[in-house]
Structures are given as structure tokens and as C-alpha cells.
Write a protein that holds these residues in place. Structure first.
Motif, mmCIF file in Angstrom:
data_model
loop_
_atom_site.group_PDB
_atom_site.id
_atom_site.type_symbol
_atom_site.label_atom_id
_atom_site.label_comp_id
_atom_site.label_asym_id
_atom_site.label_seq_id
_atom_site.Cartn_x
_atom_site.Cartn_y
_atom_site.Cartn_z
ATOM 1 N N GLY A 105 1.117 -0.910 -0.171
ATOM 2 C CA GLY A 105 -0.087 -0.068 0.020
ATOM 3 C C GLY A 105 0.262 1.288 0.499
ATOM 4 N N TYR A 106 2.424 1.096 0.038
ATOM 5 C CA TYR A 106 2.788 2.472 -0.356
ATOM 6 C C TYR A 106 2.707 2.907 -1.442
ATOM 7 C CZ TYR A 106 5.158 1.968 4.565
ATOM 8 O OH TYR A 106 5.223 0.673 5.672
ATOM 9 N N VAL A 107 2.623 4.370 -1.948
ATOM 10 C CA VAL A 107 3.154 5.006 -3.105
ATOM 11 C C VAL A 107 4.813 4.830 -2.945
ATOM 12 C CG1 VAL A 107 2.958 6.964 -3.989
ATOM 13 C CG2 VAL A 107 0.985 6.317 -2.583
ATOM 14 N N LEU A 108 5.019 3.939 -4.297
ATOM 15 C CA LEU A 108 6.741 4.170 -4.743
ATOM 16 C C LEU A 108 6.801 5.880 -5.149
ATOM 17 C CD1 LEU A 108 8.824 2.162 -4.828
ATOM 18 C CD2 LEU A 108 8.746 2.017 -6.774
ATOM 19 N N GLY A 109 7.993 5.744 -4.698
ATOM 20 C CA GLY A 109 8.512 6.941 -5.599
ATOM 21 C C GLY A 109 9.586 6.721 -6.423
ATOM 22 N N ILE A 110 9.742 7.141 -7.286
ATOM 23 C CA ILE A 110 10.922 6.713 -8.460
ATOM 24 C C ILE A 110 11.465 8.656 -9.408
ATOM 25 C CG2 ILE A 110 9.651 5.780 -10.042
ATOM 26 C CD1 ILE A 110 11.442 3.516 -10.396
ATOM 27 N N PHE A 111 12.267 8.298 -9.234
ATOM 28 C CA PHE A 111 12.702 8.801 -10.458
ATOM 29 C C PHE A 111 13.400 8.421 -11.736
ATOM 30 C CE2 PHE A 111 14.316 11.278 -6.382
ATOM 31 C CZ PHE A 111 13.099 12.342 -6.570
ATOM 32 N N PRO A 112 12.474 8.702 -12.826
ATOM 33 C CA PRO A 112 13.087 7.784 -14.158
ATOM 34 C C PRO A 112 14.506 7.746 -14.329
ATOM 35 C CG PRO A 112 10.299 8.771 -14.070
ATOM 36 C CD PRO A 112 11.414 9.230 -13.282
ATOM 37 N N GLU A 113 14.569 8.901 -14.742
ATOM 38 C CA GLU A 113 16.056 9.027 -15.400
ATOM 39 C C GLU A 113 17.221 8.291 -14.134
ATOM 40 O OE1 GLU A 113 15.349 13.943 -16.585
ATOM 41 O OE2 GLU A 113 15.084 13.420 -14.169
ATOM 42 N N GLY A 114 16.682 8.561 -13.175
ATOM 43 C CA GLY A 114 17.912 7.042 -12.370
ATOM 44 C C GLY A 114 18.895 8.235 -11.298
ATOM 45 N N THR A 115 18.829 9.537 -11.988
ATOM 46 C CA THR A 115 19.815 9.830 -11.393
ATOM 47 C C THR A 115 19.417 11.756 -11.606
ATOM 48 O OG1 THR A 115 21.944 10.427 -10.531
ATOM 49 C CG2 THR A 115 21.532 10.393 -13.128
ATOM 50 N N ARG A 116 20.252 12.749 -11.006
ATOM 51 C CA ARG A 116 20.045 13.633 -10.774
ATOM 52 C C ARG A 116 20.622 14.534 -12.361
ATOM 53 N NH1 ARG A 116 22.629 17.504 -6.573
ATOM 54 N NH2 ARG A 116 23.742 15.838 -6.031
ATOM 55 N N ILE A 117 19.103 15.149 -12.862
ATOM 56 C CA ILE A 117 20.217 16.138 -14.249
ATOM 57 C C ILE A 117 20.360 17.248 -14.626
ATOM 58 C CG2 ILE A 117 19.816 16.394 -16.659
ATOM 59 C CD1 ILE A 117 19.989 13.553 -15.924
ATOM 60 N N LYS A 118 21.085 17.638 -13.281
ATOM 61 C CA LYS A 118 21.485 19.199 -12.857
ATOM 62 C C LYS A 118 21.680 20.388 -13.947
ATOM 63 C CE LYS A 118 24.981 17.890 -9.856
ATOM 64 N NZ LYS A 118 25.849 17.344 -9.237
ATOM 65 N N GLU A 119 22.070 19.966 -15.110
ATOM 66 C CA GLU A 119 21.670 20.589 -16.317
ATOM 67 C C GLU A 119 20.519 20.961 -16.934
ATOM 68 O OE1 GLU A 119 23.105 16.960 -18.250
ATOM 69 O OE2 GLU A 119 23.253 17.964 -16.470
ATOM 70 N N PRO A 120 20.204 21.965 -17.908
ATOM 71 C CA PRO A 120 18.735 22.300 -18.101
ATOM 72 C C PRO A 120 18.712 20.924 -19.018
ATOM 73 C CG PRO A 120 19.946 24.448 -18.758
ATOM 74 C CD PRO A 120 21.470 23.207 -18.170
ATOM 75 N N GLY A 121 16.939 20.977 -18.879
ATOM 76 C CA GLY A 121 16.744 19.798 -19.856
ATOM 77 C C GLY A 121 16.501 18.138 -19.224
ATOM 78 N N PHE A 122 16.512 17.719 -19.649
ATOM 79 C CA PHE A 122 16.214 16.523 -18.847
ATOM 80 C C PHE A 122 17.084 14.882 -19.655
ATOM 81 C CE2 PHE A 122 12.311 18.735 -19.306
ATOM 82 C CZ PHE A 122 11.736 18.195 -17.638
ATOM 83 N N GLY A 123 17.286 14.053 -18.678
ATOM 84 C CA GLY A 123 18.023 13.226 -19.459
ATOM 85 C C GLY A 123 17.349 11.412 -20.035
ATOM 86 N N GLN A 124 17.440 10.973 -19.903
ATOM 87 C CA GLN A 124 16.917 9.343 -20.587
ATOM 88 C C GLN A 124 16.351 8.203 -19.318
ATOM 89 O OE1 GLN A 124 16.417 8.737 -23.856
ATOM 90 N NE2 GLN A 124 17.152 10.699 -24.726
ATOM 91 N N ALA A 125 15.408 8.230 -20.336
ATOM 92 C CA ALA A 125 14.275 7.255 -18.972
ATOM 93 C C ALA A 125 15.108 6.137 -17.982
ATOM 94 C CB ALA A 125 13.247 7.050 -18.788
ATOM 95 N N LYS A 126 15.186 5.227 -17.802
ATOM 96 C CA LYS A 126 15.459 3.885 -17.247
ATOM 97 C C LYS A 126 14.445 2.833 -17.527
ATOM 98 C CE LYS A 126 19.560 5.432 -15.976
ATOM 99 N NZ LYS A 126 21.249 5.799 -17.747
ATOM 100 N N GLY A 127 14.753 1.474 -17.749
ATOM 101 C CA GLY A 127 13.277 0.799 -18.157
ATOM 102 C C GLY A 127 13.029 0.229 -16.470
ATOM 103 N N GLY A 128 13.824 0.098 -15.398
ATOM 104 C CA GLY A 128 13.412 -0.073 -13.906
ATOM 105 C C GLY A 128 11.434 0.657 -13.887
ATOM 106 N N LEU A 129 11.436 1.313 -14.043
ATOM 107 C CA LEU A 129 9.948 1.987 -14.146
ATOM 108 C C LEU A 129 9.423 1.827 -14.899
ATOM 109 C CD1 LEU A 129 7.658 4.591 -13.235
ATOM 110 C CD2 LEU A 129 8.041 6.173 -14.777
ATOM 111 N N SER A 130 8.939 1.034 -15.955
ATOM 112 C CA SER A 130 8.438 -0.017 -16.374
ATOM 113 C C SER A 130 8.750 -1.288 -16.013
ATOM 114 C CB SER A 130 8.884 -0.274 -18.059
ATOM 115 O OG SER A 130 8.319 -0.967 -18.752
ATOM 116 N N VAL A 131 9.589 -1.851 -15.201
ATOM 117 C CA VAL A 131 9.928 -2.706 -15.026
ATOM 118 C C VAL A 131 8.533 -3.362 -13.553
ATOM 119 C CG1 VAL A 131 10.833 -4.226 -13.690
ATOM 120 C CG2 VAL A 131 11.638 -3.322 -16.074
ATOM 121 N N PHE A 132 8.650 -2.257 -12.845
ATOM 122 C CA PHE A 132 7.771 -2.127 -11.520
ATOM 123 C C PHE A 132 6.419 -2.324 -11.425
ATOM 124 C CE2 PHE A 132 12.243 -0.008 -9.714
ATOM 125 C CZ PHE A 132 12.798 -1.495 -9.669
ATOM 126 N N ALA A 133 5.855 -0.876 -12.413
ATOM 127 C CA ALA A 133 4.673 -0.767 -13.030
ATOM 128 C C ALA A 133 4.486 -2.361 -13.240
ATOM 129 C CB ALA A 133 4.392 0.320 -14.109
#
Length: 198
Positions: A105-133
């Protein structure tokens, strides 16, 4: 008041006092059911802003295992349901712990990029999000954290409607397919980020 609720209350106070903190779409977090919240990640403040936004459920976040070696931070993180993970190669027991948290019953919190993206824009998503979902039979809720992270400036947490992965529950997906599904969620996060940044 238990430790988790106490800390979340402190997170809310911190966010409200030091930032113009606003949450849009809290109603999109169901009161029950298997849920994953997926968010962009640009600052160490993101877990605080994210946890403060969820009022109706307890969050179990995933964090890199290295930070659990810092004392007493590791002890506190465990008290806050945070699950350590080897980001390069998650082991079977970690995956089981994550899936158990979803089912309990916990809400799983995940960052799809897997790490902080400090520069402007976004990184690429890792597959873990889909696997866990898929393995956890969980809805995925895209969350956009919009801020420049400067004190007393605006922070908007935009919570979108849940996305279902149900059509993939009985399929055996490749790593590339899991990454593509996770990237689709990240694209929603990005779109909401840019729309609400104006």
C-alpha cells in the motif's frame, strides 16, 4: 504522531516557509491501489517537495545505496520507508522489497532518469519504472517538479492523471521496450514541466 508523519509535516513547513510552494492535482493520487509516482529530478530538494505533496498515502522512495552509509542519514531514511538500490545492477532482493512495498500500500516514488540531471533539460528514462509498474501491477502517476530551487521562489508540483500499464502485464518485454515505456512517462513529465513553467 509517528515518525513518518512528523517528518512529512516538517517537509511541508520547510517547503511553505522557504518557497512559494504549490501543488496541482493532489486529487490524482488514489486513496488505495498499487501506485508509482514518477518525477523529474534536478535537486536534492526534490524528494522533500515530492513527499510533502502526497497527503493521503505514505511514500516509499528508492534511493542509491551509497547514501545509506552516511550516519545518521541511513537510519533516518529507513524510518522513512526509503529503499536502497544499486543503480547499476539492482539485485533480486531489492526488486522484491520494492514490489512488496507497492503491494503493502505504499506509493512508490521513483525518478525515471535514475539520477539528478543538473543541467537544463532532461535525461533519458531507465527501464526500471516500467519493470516495477508491470510486475507490481501499479498505475504510474507522472509528477513534474518545476522550480529554479532558489529560496523564496516558486515551486510547483504538478501531479497528472494515472497511466495504466495493464496491457503489458502478461507480456515479456525486452530492456529496450521497458526503456521506451518509461520514456513515454518521462515525456508526459517534460510536457507538463514546460507548460507550467510559463
Amino acid at each position: 504522531m509517528n515518525f513518518y508523519k512528523f517528518v512529512i509535516k516538517a517537509f511541508k513547513c520547510f517547503s511553505s516557509i522557504f518557497f512559494k510552494y504549490k501543488v496541482i492535482g493532489r486529487d490524482n493520487i488514489p486513496d488505495e491501489g498499487n501506485i508509482i509516482i514518477a518525477s523529474n529530478h534536478k535537486s536534492n530538494l526534490d524528494p522533500i517537495f515530492l513527499a510533502a505533496a502526497i497527503e493521503n498515502r505514505e511514500v516509499a522512495a528508492i534511493a542509491k545505496k551509497e547514501i545509506f552509509k552516511i550516519k545518521p542519514l541511513g537510519f533516518i531514511l529507513k524510518k522513512l520507508n526509503v529503499i536502497p538500490i544499486n543503480r547499476e545492477k539492482p539485485d533480486v532482493s531489492t526488486i522484491k522489497n520494492i514490489l512488496r512495498a507497492i503491494k503493502e500500500g505504499y506509493v512508490l516514488g521513483i525518478f525515471p532518469e535514475g539520477t539528478r540531471i543538473k543541467e537544463p533539460g532532461f535525461g533519458q528514462a531507465k527501464g526500471g519504472l516500467s519493470v516495477f509498474a508491470i510486475k507490481g501491477k501499479a498505475l504510474v502517476i507522472p509528477v513534474s517538479i518545476i522550480s529554479n530551487y532558489k529560496l523564496f521562489n516558486r515551486v510547483t508540483v504538478y501531479i497528472d492523471k494515472p497511466i495504466s500499464f495493464e496491457e503489458y502485464y502478461k507480456q515479456k518485454l525486452t530492456s529496450e521496450e521497458n526503456e521506451k515505456l518509461a520514456q513515454n512517462v518521462l515525456e508526459v513529465i517534460k510536457e507538463n514541466y514546460y507548460i507550467n513553467s510559463k
